[in-house]
Design an enzyme around this catalytic site. Structure first.
Site: not given
Ligand SMILES: [Zn+2]
Length: 257
Positions: A53, A55, A57-58, A111, A131, A169
């Protein structure tokens, strides 16, 4: 033989390197630096990047790694991830380049609007779920509805028991504390708490878990269980008509737990 390695990044992210021999793919490289160092240390070449996805941090490390390795970037068709060489949707299947690793794609919105998961159905089944499903928890609803997330989690829960759950995570201990508040009578959960706490004391990742373990202990997959319904209704102060309403209530509860 394919091996899956956790590369820790940021505060509590795991970036997953899937390696066979000297070839590798990476799932959700939020940061290029730790991935590149891992590849260098192990003498691995990167053949593919997979994103779940949009975001940061991905996908934050995708441009740098894709430029350096000139490798294809796989990702969701409808989640605003730029620079894809292959845009994926539910039912798509492909073999991850370099490592001969067949995967299929599930749409798991909630998410984010276009979040996908990658499922490998080999002798050691695996899901990379970003996530969406966490160890003993689930992602927040940033772009989707409770009904969507609930359906996405049901799709993941229907995978074979032995499927290893590679989420993104290390949130497990805090998720387990919440799960205990929702379902204090769950003995599997008490066992899990002791085991996961011991892992964290030794600084070992609690991820992956298995789909069987998630079905037995993860409250977000247990919204039809009497104790989960009772706790959600007590928290809501009213009766909740169906599992989606129960899911929505415990997701809200977790946000403020
Ligand atoms: Zn995320």
């Amino acid at each position: 033989m394919v091996r899956i390695h956790a590369v820790p990044a940021f505060q509590d992210n795991y970036l997953w390197v899937v390696a066979e021999g000297a070839r590798a793919a990476v799932v959700d490289p939020g940061d290029a630096g730790p991935v590149q160092r891992f590849l260098d240390e192990r003498g691995l070449a990167l053949d593919a990047i997979l994103a779940t996805h949009h975001h940061g941090d991905h996908i934050g490390g995708v441009p740098e790694l894709a430029a350096r390795w000139k490798c294809p970037v796989f990702g969701p068709a409808h989640d605003g991830v730029g620079g894809l060489t292959r845009a994926l949707r539910e039912g798509d299947r492909f073999v991850v380049p370099g490592i001969d690793y067949p995967v299929e794609v599930l749409d798991v919105p909630g998410h984010t609007a276009g979040h996908i998961a990658y499922v490998h159905r080999g002798a050691q089944p695996v899901v990379f779920c970003g996530d969406t499903l966490f160890a003993c928890g689930c992602g927040r609803l940033f772009e989707g509805t409770a009904a969507q997330m609930s359906a996405s989690l049901a799709k993941l829960a229907a995978l074979p028991d032995a499927t290893r759950v590679y989420c993104a995570h290390e949130y497990t201990l805090s998720n387990v504390r919440f799960a205990e508040a929702v379902e204090p009578g769950n003995t599997r959960l008490a066992e899990r708490k002791a085991r996961e706490a011991e892992r964290r004391r030794r600084n070992v990742p609690t991820v992956p878990s298995t789909i069987e373990e998630e079905r037995a202990t993860n409250p977000f997959l247990r919204c039809a269980e009497p104790e989960v319904i009772a706790s959600a209704e007590r928290h809501a102060g009213r009766s909740l008509g169906d599992p989606v309403a129960v899911f929505a209530e415990i997701r809200e509860w977790k946000n403020r737990f």
